[in-house]
Design an enzyme around this catalytic site. Structure first.
Site, short mmCIF file in Angstrom:
data_model
loop_
_atom_site.label_atom_id
_atom_site.label_comp_id
_atom_site.label_asym_id
_atom_site.label_seq_id
_atom_site.Cartn_x
_atom_site.Cartn_y
_atom_site.Cartn_z
N GLY A 66 0.97 22.94 7.48
CA GLY A 66 0.76 24.42 7.82
C GLY A 66 -0.04 24.47 9.27
N CYS A 67 0.19 25.61 9.96
CA CYS A 67 -0.63 25.74 11.22
C CYS A 67 -1.72 25.95 10.98
CB CYS A 67 0.12 26.80 12.05
SG CYS A 67 0.60 28.31 11.30
N TYR A 68 -2.08 27.12 10.07
CA TYR A 68 -3.57 27.65 9.78
C TYR A 68 -4.24 26.27 9.12
CZ TYR A 68 -2.90 32.83 10.32
OH TYR A 68 -2.68 33.85 10.74
#
Lengths: 360, 360, 360, 360
Positions: C171-173
């Site tokens: 995931g990006c976060y």
């Protein structure tokens, strides 16, 4: 404390050319108590080379044209004699810190009360004030006056403001954090051993009107950056107003790619397992008589668009599932509740009017 | 015209600190023909007080770090001798107009070809050039060189560019308008009596990196403003390249609240009732061999987000129901097809490479 | 570990219509190893009602027109038989989580390796995965496959990725936080008793392409809002990859008014008084062989504009004057290092190529 | 025409959930004549499935909380009987066009005057109205009522509005263009043979609150796009109010990446060589009694930030050096002078109050 309430007030604003100055001008022009006595607008400097001489107010701020009698007003060179001739009772200083440090005593000596929007008189501790590199020609008198100055947070110091001659209008970041934390700290709910983390984000107007690499559109737009980590000068206000040590609170400001608005995300560990109701009550009771603070019902959280261009500070929170950690979020418009409208709120109190007059 | 094609080229860039300079650096660093011969980067000025001495490239432009050998390159003070020692063959000038006017002849005298990103050499007519207030120490030589300079629009002057020593890279607005109108005018489709209206909108990077009131975030954000109405200095390029009079074309630029991108909305009356097919063919045929221009199928229109951060100019149009009026829209990234990538396209042609190398 | 390195790879992308899909398409189209074998593009669903049937790639993403052979490619309905006929070796899933959970086993059964950009296979703990409400038709087989799946963080699991059949792209976060904390935690520098605070801010593209009240321009623009406080689904990735408990890390995401980019401000208390050099060395050594992570020299801090539209994760830090508290800041483009370019980085490793091919 | 002036007015708003509805609510709540009689707020639909039943006003629009008695008001289901019971005298319709077409006659039959913010009653010509696909259950009655409806442009039709029962509040684009051109056309200064070009740019709020691909942040941000070229539905208002043919005026709207504000750049050829003074006088005289229009001194031009969040329309111009061509620029906030504040201005006139009450 019975007090004769004036129907109006003769006001002046020094330093109307900046962003906060423009908002202050707008609020004063439209203030119901000042309809017949519009404020005087003055340059930021006196003496040779003074700025602001005889410029139409609306040439500085074309957006004000058409409002009240904005089109008939001009910005005059600063002149103490003229202030006295006009019978000015209250002077707003939206000037650089140094100027405000120098001028406040002069104004008081002329019998003119002061609301200072700079940081010149906010800090009681010399250590905290050092970051501003202020100098005093008469240090003893300055120290006496500093002790008299009231920190202009109406929600914390309303009665003192009402009786003050010199009110130091708070910093924008400081307001957003102090208002979010004061209720919790007064109720002794926070565990300070781990320290409180304040992660704040502000629109670009907070950086002022002077063009610089950091306020260039190309720097700020589509960007986010932290700055002044471990060293922002508003920290001193938080320490003094919240009675905390530097170990107990940590503040990191960020520059948001928007014109205005501050959102502070504040991380607090609780002394003991809390409940939503207890926290909500804590905020509600603290602000029950504060028309300019809106406490939101958890889990609703403030967001910047709820406060942009209005005069409120919004506060909301969420509690962790284990009841031990709190995220408090506060929002305000840095030019209004973080500057100009808080100054008007202070004026209202000093004049004996309701603190929200002209602000709702 | 057989021509020996070099496998690489020794290039230098003067003035890498600005926005177009940063993009030019990125394009050259990643250019497949320049892998083994990265460009030299030089300050914008020579002599005492020269800028750019021994600064790491990535300290000026941290976003370039990690790309090719960007981290090993520095920006050196400008020095003609060093250029010769390094065997520089092509010099990009991303300097102020005055500097480029002065330096181009010197570079050529040193046997170095020039692609000038300033406006110094774009205009053949002294009247059109007057707005830049350029002076020449040797006016006769300058006139001769001006006559030799080629306007660096590869789609219009590809063969001349391939043989040029001095290429004047076009202005960003001019590129967007000239590429949109050249096919129609060459085909004699426009009725010039009513004049062509060019309503252009540009992102803020077009205004340059120097902080000023007009590039302050608070001025540009959430705003739109027209400027230089009836007097923008790119107008001369349109007049000369399109062979029009000031009565025949009217140009109004606006400042968009975005970092980059230009959209020009162009209003053309047709000589006779037109058809979509005829107009579409006109554009398609003109750009059939132009890889950096994308002609859209009517009614699809270009929009800025299609061209931001790429090297294309997009062109599209719609025809009025009565077939007499045309709206042509063109878009490009002002720092790329409007500056740096068009400069690389010119370099490719001058080196005998395919014009799109390193750009797709 | 000698390994025969393929010169190219036959790839397919399912779900190219979204933002990450568009970036993945661009990166694969321009990848030097895929020049002669461009990827197949497929809809997000198979069977009746399948999307994506026979649409030109550039009609979905007009900005890709003109790049490589983008104009000749179309998006086909999903069809396992066709994938086999075309000899597809690696399938990128840019589909909803449920689809990816169902399809990954099918692809592997067809002998096709998978890089899954959804969250379907990222989490080993069922508790952490519960938030996605995934169901498995064959739970035992799914459990076996889950245990085999490799979390696609090349900086943490490079060798395992190189040998994996199923890579779960992070995931990006999670990427922004895991890369910032992994070096400190591996070196045992953090005091976990007070908990690590991760205050993250992301551009709107992270919310996906489906129009909703929260992605409306009027909601996001000029605004900042916190969301999913104490409950964001990327938290599980942080817990598993960093071996932390929910008490030890707290994550608050905010929605920034920009299209792309994530900045995470991370607050860490140190076990013992630290020095800038020690922290800097910790990061430098950890990432010495990681071309896609740029460690900045303290006090320089990453900012979003340094990573927008490139493939890096930037990490920087500042240490408190008392040496006990650390602010770590990491930035990445959520669609690139936070999605598409990390997926390509994983493909590179799986193919035996250098991890940065096509990304610098 | 002596007229008894009411001290207050009983108002209702149907359709308060949208952007214009929120602004209308704010203006009415703070209107000095309505302090004791706040407006009723009603859903957009009656009957089963009606929206808006018993929702607190501030849950729809949290930014209104704390203002006047906003916190005590709710949005009720629409009910004609209740309107009568409450003695409503004026109904604002901020509903879809179809609803407004149907409801206006019903309201009038109940003795309730109407200010309709939709387009339902703006156009006298059936051809111009066709684009809205409105149907009438009683066409004859609708035709009669249409003829009675007054186009709610106070600067053009003040006296008629004062006496109207049904006022059709103008479109936002139409307002910006009609106010810019009316003075020039009434004075016969324009050469209509070449046609007037109106190049308009609007913020995203003009597209309404319903999420769609075109209002997604990722579509609008950092972008600019033209739309509805040769076919925008506000064109009919311009034709009717300015008495022009489709050949004589051409209108192209663009979507700006900002929340609010319209800027129209208008290109006019003059009948004869003009002077700045003559043009300035033309505008000044036309608007001498219009407090909500600010005519700027040439060469000063309006820009969007001068009108955002206020109730003015700003108009300015520049004349070409040859005196034959005029660029007129007008700006307004599309939700205020382009919708809600113009509706309040109409209410003021209908009630016999000064048209600027509650707006300055």
């Amino acid at each position: 404390m019975p007090k004769t309430v004036a129907t109006t007030l003769r006001t002046a604003v020094a330093g109307v050319s900046g962003y906060a100055g423009a908002e202050l001008a707008r609020l004063l022009l439209c203030h119901p108590r000042l309809v017949l006595t519009p404020p005087m607008f003055l340059g930021r400097m006196d003496g040779p080379g003074a700025d602001g001489g005889s410029v139409a107010l609306t040439s500085l701020h074309p957006q004000l044209s058409g409002l009240a009698n904005a089109d008939n007003l001009s910005v005059s060179p600063f002149d103490w004699d003229q202030l006295q001739r006009e019978g000015i009772e209250l002077l707003f200083l939206a000037t650089p810190h140094e100027q405000a440090r120098e001028w406040a005593p002069i104004a008081l000596a002329h019998g003119i009360k002061v609301v200072d929007l700079s940081a010149a008189w906010r800090l009681q501790e010399a250590d905290n004030r050092a970051i501003y590199k202020l100098t005093d020609s008469d240090p003893a008198a300055a120290a006496t006056l500093q002790a008299e100055a009231v920190y202009g947070s109406p929600e914390l110091h309303g009665p003192a403001i009402a009786n003050a001659r010199l009110v130091a209008n708070p910093g924008c970041y400081a307001t957003s954090i102090i208002l979010a934390l004061a209720p919790l700290l007064r109720a002794n709910l926070a565990d300070l051993d781990c320290g409180i983390i304040c992660d704040s984000k502000s629109g670009v107007s907070g950086a002022g009107k002077t063009p610089s690499p950091g306020t260039h559109f190309m720097y700020a737009a589509d960007n986010l950056s932290a700055y002044a980590v471990f060293g922002h000068r508003h920290t001193g206000e938080m320490l003094e107003q919240l009675h905390l040590t530097t170990e107990q609170i940590q503040f990191t400001p960020h520059l948001l790619p928007i014109p205005r608005g501050i959102l502070s995300t504040i991380y607090v560990r609780l002394n003991e397992v809390g409940s939503i109701k207890k926290i909500q009550d804590c905020f509600d009771e603290f602000y029950i008589s504060s028309p300019m603070v809106r406490v939101r019902r958890s889990p609703m959280l403030p967001q910047i668009q709820h406060v942009v261009r209005n005069n409120f500070c919004d506060i909301g929170f969420q509690l962790s599932p284990d009841g031990k950690r709190l995220v408090v979020i506060s929002c305000l418009d840095n030019l209004l509740k973080g500057a100009a409208s808080q100054a008007v709120q202070n004026m209202n109190l000093m004049a004996g009017w309701h603190e929200s007059e002209g602000l709702l």
